[in-house]
Design a protein around this motif. Structure first.
Motif, mmCIF file in Angstrom:
data_model
loop_
_atom_site.group_PDB
_atom_site.id
_atom_site.type_symbol
_atom_site.label_atom_id
_atom_site.label_comp_id
_atom_site.label_asym_id
_atom_site.label_seq_id
_atom_site.Cartn_x
_atom_site.Cartn_y
_atom_site.Cartn_z
ATOM 1 N N VAL A 97 13.968 -5.936 0.233
ATOM 2 C CA VAL A 97 14.171 -6.215 1.661
ATOM 3 C C VAL A 97 12.826 -6.342 2.373
ATOM 4 C CG1 VAL A 97 16.476 -5.210 1.852
ATOM 5 C CG2 VAL A 97 14.457 -3.752 2.158
ATOM 6 N N LEU A 98 12.856 -7.064 3.472
ATOM 7 C CA LEU A 98 11.608 -7.458 4.135
ATOM 8 C C LEU A 98 10.685 -6.272 4.457
ATOM 9 C CD1 LEU A 98 11.068 -10.325 6.468
ATOM 10 C CD2 LEU A 98 10.292 -8.126 7.281
ATOM 11 N N LEU A 99 11.258 -5.165 4.954
ATOM 12 C CA LEU A 99 10.389 -4.044 5.330
ATOM 13 C C LEU A 99 9.685 -3.406 4.144
ATOM 14 C CD1 LEU A 99 12.249 -2.201 8.246
ATOM 15 C CD2 LEU A 99 10.193 -3.620 8.363
ATOM 16 N N ARG A 100 10.263 -3.614 2.945
ATOM 17 C CA ARG A 100 9.605 -3.056 1.749
ATOM 18 C C ARG A 100 8.763 -4.101 1.015
ATOM 19 N NH1 ARG A 100 14.615 -0.550 -0.653
ATOM 20 N NH2 ARG A 100 14.994 1.170 0.727
ATOM 21 N N MET A 101 8.842 -5.336 1.475
ATOM 22 C CA MET A 101 8.160 -6.416 0.737
ATOM 23 C C MET A 101 6.648 -6.335 0.954
ATOM 24 S SD MET A 101 9.137 -10.438 0.775
ATOM 25 C CE MET A 101 10.735 -10.165 0.031
ATOM 26 N N LYS A 102 5.927 -6.228 -0.153
ATOM 27 C CA LYS A 102 4.463 -6.130 -0.036
ATOM 28 C C LYS A 102 3.880 -7.529 0.136
ATOM 29 C CE LYS A 102 3.910 -1.983 -2.835
ATOM 30 N NZ LYS A 102 4.960 -1.880 -3.860
ATOM 31 N N GLU A 103 2.709 -7.548 0.738
ATOM 32 C CA GLU A 103 2.024 -8.828 0.938
ATOM 33 C C GLU A 103 1.864 -9.552 -0.403
ATOM 34 O OE1 GLU A 103 -1.838 -8.407 2.663
ATOM 35 O OE2 GLU A 103 -2.057 -10.553 3.045
ATOM 36 N N GLU A 104 1.562 -8.788 -1.474
ATOM 37 C CA GLU A 104 1.357 -9.465 -2.770
ATOM 38 C C GLU A 104 2.661 -10.065 -3.329
ATOM 39 O OE1 GLU A 104 0.178 -6.318 -2.148
ATOM 40 O OE2 GLU A 104 0.480 -4.997 -3.870
ATOM 41 N N ASP A 105 3.826 -9.460 -2.952
ATOM 42 C CA ASP A 105 5.119 -10.035 -3.385
ATOM 43 C C ASP A 105 5.362 -11.369 -2.659
ATOM 44 O OD1 ASP A 105 5.674 -7.798 -4.949
ATOM 45 O OD2 ASP A 105 6.633 -6.751 -3.276
ATOM 46 N N TRP A 106 5.013 -11.376 -1.398
ATOM 47 C CA TRP A 106 5.141 -12.616 -0.608
ATOM 48 C C TRP A 106 4.222 -13.696 -1.189
ATOM 49 C CZ3 TRP A 106 8.026 -14.597 3.375
ATOM 50 C CH2 TRP A 106 7.539 -15.763 3.976
ATOM 51 N N ASP A 107 2.934 -13.324 -1.391
ATOM 52 C CA ASP A 107 1.942 -14.303 -1.852
ATOM 53 C C ASP A 107 2.277 -14.831 -3.244
ATOM 54 O OD1 ASP A 107 0.544 -14.056 0.482
ATOM 55 O OD2 ASP A 107 -0.998 -12.714 -0.316
ATOM 56 N N ALA A 108 2.696 -13.946 -4.144
ATOM 57 C CA ALA A 108 2.974 -14.392 -5.518
ATOM 58 C C ALA A 108 4.081 -15.451 -5.522
ATOM 59 C CB ALA A 108 3.388 -13.198 -6.385
ATOM 60 N N VAL A 109 5.151 -15.186 -4.775
ATOM 61 C CA VAL A 109 6.296 -16.119 -4.773
ATOM 62 C C VAL A 109 5.938 -17.429 -4.069
ATOM 63 C CG1 VAL A 109 8.645 -16.432 -3.905
ATOM 64 C CG2 VAL A 109 8.007 -14.295 -5.046
ATOM 65 N N LEU A 110 5.285 -17.327 -2.921
ATOM 66 C CA LEU A 110 4.902 -18.559 -2.209
ATOM 67 C C LEU A 110 3.876 -19.362 -3.013
ATOM 68 C CD1 LEU A 110 5.854 -19.551 0.716
ATOM 69 C CD2 LEU A 110 6.515 -17.236 0.106
ATOM 70 N N ASN A 111 2.952 -18.663 -3.665
ATOM 71 C CA ASN A 111 1.897 -19.364 -4.418
ATOM 72 C C ASN A 111 2.454 -20.130 -5.607
ATOM 73 O OD1 ASN A 111 -0.222 -18.723 -2.797
ATOM 74 N ND2 ASN A 111 -0.836 -16.924 -3.970
ATOM 75 N N ILE A 112 3.421 -19.542 -6.292
ATOM 76 C CA ILE A 112 3.979 -20.231 -7.464
ATOM 77 C C ILE A 112 5.044 -21.246 -7.045
ATOM 78 C CG2 ILE A 112 5.348 -19.900 -9.581
ATOM 79 C CD1 ILE A 112 3.710 -17.262 -9.967
ATOM 80 N N ASN A 113 6.011 -20.811 -6.238
ATOM 81 C CA ASN A 113 7.149 -21.690 -5.935
ATOM 82 C C ASN A 113 6.787 -22.853 -5.008
ATOM 83 O OD1 ASN A 113 8.237 -19.502 -7.251
ATOM 84 N ND2 ASN A 113 9.886 -19.153 -5.805
#
Ligand code: NAP
Length: 246
Positions: A97-113
């Motif tokens: 969930v968004l409040l637990r989502m770390k910046e690196e989880d966001w970056d990894a998914v956006l960077n690859i996908n």
């Protein structure tokens, strides 16, 4: 043989949907580059694909790294020559969930996908513009349209792919390049196997056709978009989701 002699690069094709697309396109006569992080399993898949009598090569690629992407397309043109079709398939999830989502989880998914598809599309377009022909097919997701709890990063990346697809379609139609997307619903692969049974049962209830899709269901839509039959189609999304979103 709807893709006879066509040269295709598929990212993340060592397994799952990408592998199914590779096998399906090879049966239609296309030569296939399996571009994946995992070179050993990419090589295994390339061997399986070449059993159809087409040329198939494995290329090590991290789609999120510009230098890697440039090098991979260089290997592709060196080995196969023209690039007729790019399938932007590589993708990952890092769900919470968004409040637990770390910046690196966001970056990894956006960077690859998303960034990965931008980088690969850019290299493909450089080649396709000179050829004045080419097709780019990106794998989005039903969650781009519906949202999904726990997938702020993933659904944003997949929604971004729709904007990327439509923009490429408009910018390069005049150069003979078509760009489309396929938005699968819940498809049985390693990506979805990790979900627990409770989540899977809830998802099944939301699918009017009452069952999960297979990689082959997605492959059929991609082969259609890659074929001559779809030459008048660009900037579109084909939903392959059992009616989950309509
Ligand atoms: P999968 O089985 O996990 O396969 C994804 C492949 O991408 C793997 O071979 C993986 O390699 C590779 N990959 C990961 N990061 C990469 C990178 N940075 N560069 C190059 N390759 C990379 O997933 P799938 O279910 O087949 O999904 C394929 C595509 O369909 C994804 O874009 C996914 O988001 C989309 N999709 C899937 C579903 C579904 O229900 N399965 C639904 C909608 C959309 P490693 O194994 O070495 O990491």
């Amino acid at each position: 043989m709807r893709l006879e002699g066509k040269n295709v690069l598929i990212t993340g094709a060592a397994q799952g949907i990408g592998k199914s697309v590779a096998l399906g396109m090879a049966k239609e006569g296309a030569n296939i580059a399996i571009a994946d992080l995992n070179i050993e399993s990419a090589q295994d898949t390339a061997r399986e694909v070449s059993a159809s009598g087409v040329k198939s090569i494995a290329i090590k690629l991290d789609v999120s790294k510009q230098d890697d992407v440039k090098a991979a397309f260089g290997v592709f043109t060196g080995e196969l020559g023209a690039l007729d079709i790019l399938v932007n398939n590589a993708g990952i999830t890092r769900d919470t969930v968004l409040l637990r989502m770390k910046e690196e989880d966001w970056d990894a998914v956006l960077n690859i996908n998303l960034k990965g598809s931008f980088l690969c599309s850019k290299e493909a377009i450089k080649i396709m513009v000179k050829q004045r022909s080419g097709k780019i097919i990106s794998i989005s997701s039903v969650v781009a349209f519906m949202g999904n709890p726990g997938q702020a990063n993933y659904s944003s990346s997949k929604a971004g792919l729709i904007g990327l697809t439509k923009t490429i379609a408009k910018e390069y139609a005049g150069r003979g390049i078509r760009a489309n997307a396929v938005a699968p619903g819940f498809i049985r692969t390693a990506m979805t196997d990790i979900l627990n049974d409770e989540v899977k049962n809830e998802m099944k209830k939301a699918i009017p056709l009452g069952q999960f899709g297979t990689p082959e269901d997605v492959t059929n839509a991609i082969i259609f978009l890659a074929s001559k039959e779809a030459d008048y189609i660009t900037g579109q999304v084909i939903h392959v989701n059992g009616g989950m979103y309509m």
